[in-house]
Enzyme design. Structure first.
Site, short mmCIF file in Angstrom:
data_model
loop_
_atom_site.label_atom_id
_atom_site.label_comp_id
_atom_site.label_asym_id
_atom_site.label_seq_id
_atom_site.Cartn_x
_atom_site.Cartn_y
_atom_site.Cartn_z
N ARG A 132 0.83 -1.21 0.00
CA ARG A 132 0.00 0.00 0.00
C ARG A 132 0.86 1.25 0.00
NH1 ARG A 132 -2.93 -3.87 3.03
NH2 ARG A 132 -1.59 -3.41 4.80
N GLU A 139 5.57 -9.87 15.05
CA GLU A 139 5.02 -10.41 16.29
C GLU A 139 5.46 -11.88 16.47
OE1 GLU A 139 0.87 -9.74 16.58
OE2 GLU A 139 0.75 -10.49 18.63
P1 AMP Z 1 4.69 -2.29 11.86
O1 AMP Z 1 5.95 -2.80 11.22
O2 AMP Z 1 4.34 -3.02 13.12
O3 AMP Z 1 4.72 -0.79 12.06
O4 AMP Z 1 3.50 -2.63 10.85
C1 AMP Z 1 3.25 -1.83 9.75
C2 AMP Z 1 2.77 -2.60 8.55
O5 AMP Z 1 1.82 -3.61 8.90
C3 AMP Z 1 2.12 -1.66 7.58
O6 AMP Z 1 2.67 -1.89 6.29
C4 AMP Z 1 0.64 -1.97 7.65
O7 AMP Z 1 0.11 -2.05 6.34
C5 AMP Z 1 0.52 -3.31 8.38
N1 AMP Z 1 -0.39 -3.26 9.56
C6 AMP Z 1 -0.04 -3.47 10.86
N2 AMP Z 1 -1.09 -3.39 11.68
C7 AMP Z 1 -2.15 -3.09 10.91
C8 AMP Z 1 -3.56 -2.85 11.18
N3 AMP Z 1 -4.10 -2.90 12.43
N4 AMP Z 1 -4.36 -2.56 10.13
C9 AMP Z 1 -3.86 -2.50 8.87
N5 AMP Z 1 -2.56 -2.72 8.55
C10 AMP Z 1 -1.72 -3.03 9.55
#
Ligand code: AMP
Length: 176
Positions: free
Chosen positions: A59, A96
């Protein structure tokens, strides 16, 4: 002025129980909302020299390409391992459960180029932090990072700010 939060669809318990998936395809599908979102992401950087936007698969490609066009700069894709056709540099980051790797073309950035990171959403900041490391290892300077959505409870923006990266999000949602 649209309330951009109302254009984001929330899907409870997707892709697994306890996650509130913030689906930005509904925002992207709204002509006025999408235009306003792109303008909002680009706004803090309109008077800042930027050589390229680095967008994170998938995205981040849609949003990042539009931001690059608005800022009049180039676009660099950061992709999941094994997707880019030329020689790459990879960076591992923690999810995670387990680890993942993102990659950039080894010649995508020239030394000293000023790069803006763009993605749809920041949660823990692990993905964006890995992108920042890839850019630094490529000789680039991370000028900032912008997101449509922040999940503040997960602290991702703080992670980037500890690296000295100017970080902005257009809206915040509670929860994971
Ligand atoms: P992070 O690396 O934990 O910051 O996760 C970011 C990535 O995971 C982004 O590219 C988001 O598209 C996806 N992502 C994580 N959590 C969500 C959520 N609750 N809703 C939608 N996309 C998420």
């Amino acid at each position: 002025m649209n309330d951009l939060r109302r254009l984001v669809r929330t899907i409870p318990d997707y892709p697994k129980p306890g996650i509130q998936f913030r689906d930005v395809t509904t925002l992207m599908g709204d002509a006025e909302g999408f235009k306003e979102a792109i303008a909002g992401l680009a706004q803090p950087f309109t008077d800042v020299p930027i050589d390229a936007v680095a967008g994170i698969e998938a995205r981040g490609f849609i949003v990042g390409g539009a931001v690059a066009d608005r800022l009049g700069c180039g676009f660099i894709p950061i992709r999941k391992k094994g997707k880019l056709p030329w020689k790459t540099i990879g960076q591992q980051y923690t999810l995670e459960y387990g680890v993942d790797i993102i990659e950039i073309h080894e010649d995508a950035i020239k030394a000293g180029e000023r790069i803006l990171i763009v993605d749809d959403l920041i949660a823990t900041g692990g993905t964006a932090e890995a992108a920042a490391k890839l850019i630094s290892r490529s000789g680039g300077l991370v000028v900032g990072a912008v997101f449509l959505v922040d999940l503040p409870e997960l602290g991702g923006m703080d992670v980037l700010r500890r690296h000295g990266i100017a970080t902005h999000a257009l809206m915040a949602f509670e929860g994971h």
